[in-house]
Design an enzyme around this catalytic site. Structure first.
Site, mmCIF file in Angstrom:
data_model
loop_
_atom_site.group_PDB
_atom_site.id
_atom_site.type_symbol
_atom_site.label_atom_id
_atom_site.label_comp_id
_atom_site.label_asym_id
_atom_site.label_seq_id
_atom_site.Cartn_x
_atom_site.Cartn_y
_atom_site.Cartn_z
ATOM 1 N NE ARG A 225 15.130 -9.345 -10.767
ATOM 2 C CZ ARG A 225 15.588 -8.098 -10.887
ATOM 3 N NH1 ARG A 225 14.839 -7.070 -10.538
ATOM 4 N NH2 ARG A 225 16.788 -7.871 -11.391
ATOM 5 C CG HIS A 273 11.386 -3.791 -13.613
ATOM 6 N ND1 HIS A 273 11.597 -5.131 -13.630
ATOM 7 C CD2 HIS A 273 12.487 -3.273 -13.020
ATOM 8 C CE1 HIS A 273 12.769 -5.423 -13.081
ATOM 9 N NE2 HIS A 273 13.330 -4.296 -12.700
#
Ligand code: OXD
Length: 310
Positions: A225, A273
């Site tokens: 993250r 991502h």
């Protein structure tokens, strides 16, 4: 049986079709904001909105359609405490993580990042090779996916290290654990691969002090993250040469705003991502199997521990 499904991208049809095939005894109910859904037995969500919480208190289990569960645990006490949250166990994501991280490690080890820059400048110049013994790779968060990445790296002969909250034993990997083991782990790591869950303890963990304790000319690969990394600190360390390069698949704000300085930094490689995309069919097959087990009163793997945050 009814399964409530929510997808932030609205692309629910293929999920409904896969459930129809793999769990034909269930009817899938698509959640729509503002409409009261019929009572459901299970829910499948990814990054759900607050408004769905009322419905989630009525189900027997909530399945999270991704690797990280921070986007659901962020609701804290508003998330019904009596309903178990179940994460996906690998479900096709492990091999993708292994591909992504192996590629990034080999790219740095074989200096492809520098050859790419040289080629852009029209330079033909062989560079000295790195020595494997100087290229230790440390996986921060050696859980299911982290273990899969370490396994994929094993044949290349890099010194491998793994850090986890609680002690693990992984063949061919020097293992570290707990807050005490973290500094020793970082001090001996040249390529840091961040695979941690995002919890209050790991938020901003990779700040200037932690990143500066890596071996000289270190590299960072972040597939966890964005909020694990103090972004201004990383940029400063890269500009000073203390960190030689970073490959970031996750950012604090996604999509990364156009004015963000990371876009202009040639030693930072950005991807949107994509290191491990949810494989729909494998995920539905796994969830269908877990629902059958729960219906039969059997235990299932992947129960999230809310105290730990993963
Ligand atoms: C994640 C995912 O958790 O994409 O980031 O599954």
């Amino acid at each position: 049986m009814h399964i409530l499904i929510h997808r932030a991208d609205g692309d629910t049809d293929p999920w409904v079709a896969d459930f129809a095939e793999l769990l034909p005894e269930a009817e899938v109910v698509v959640w729509r904001e503002g409409e009261k859904a019929r009572p459901c037995d299970y829910a499948l969500v990814w990054s759900p909105p607050q408004a769905i919480l009322r419905e989630l208190s009525e189900v027997k289990a909530i399945f999270n359609a991704g690797a990280g569960v921070d986007a659901i645990l962020k609701f804290g006490d508003a998330l019904p405490a009596h309903v178990p949250v179940v994460r996906l166990d690998d479900a096709g994501m492990g091999v993708q993580m292994a591909e992504y991280v192996t590629h990034a490690v080999l790219r740095y080890f074989r200096r492809f990042d520098e050859y790419e820059a040289q080629a852009r400048a029209g330079q033909w110049r062989p560079l000295p090779t790195h020595r494997k013994e100087d290229f230790s790779v440390g996986v921060l968060g050696a859980g299911v996916l982290g273990g899969r990445v370490l396994e994929a790296l094993a044949p290349f002969g890099f010194p491998l290290r793994g850090w986890s909250r609680t002690r693990k034993q992984l063949a061919g990997v020097e293992c570290f654990s707990g807050a005490d083991g973290l500094d020793a782990f970082l001090r001996g790591t040249r390529v840091l691969v961040c695979m941690l869950p995002l919890t209050p303890d790991t938020h901003n963990l990779l700040d200037r002090a932690k990143l500066s304790s890596l071996l000289p000319s270190a590299y960072l690969i972040n597939v966890a993250r964005g909020a694990h990394v103090a972004e201004p600190d990383l940029l400063t360390l890269i500009k000073s040469g203390r960190i030689a390069g970073a490959t970031l698949d996750v950012l604090r704000n996604e999509p990364l705003p156009m004015q963000h300085p990371f876009w202009q930094e040639p030693r930072i490689t950005l991807t949107p991502h994509i290191s491990a995309l949810t494989v729909r069919r494998d995920s539905v097959a796994q969830i269908a199997e877990k629902i059958r087990r729960l219906e039969a009163g059997l235990p299932v793997a992947g129960l999230v521990n809310r105290q730990q945050g993963y």
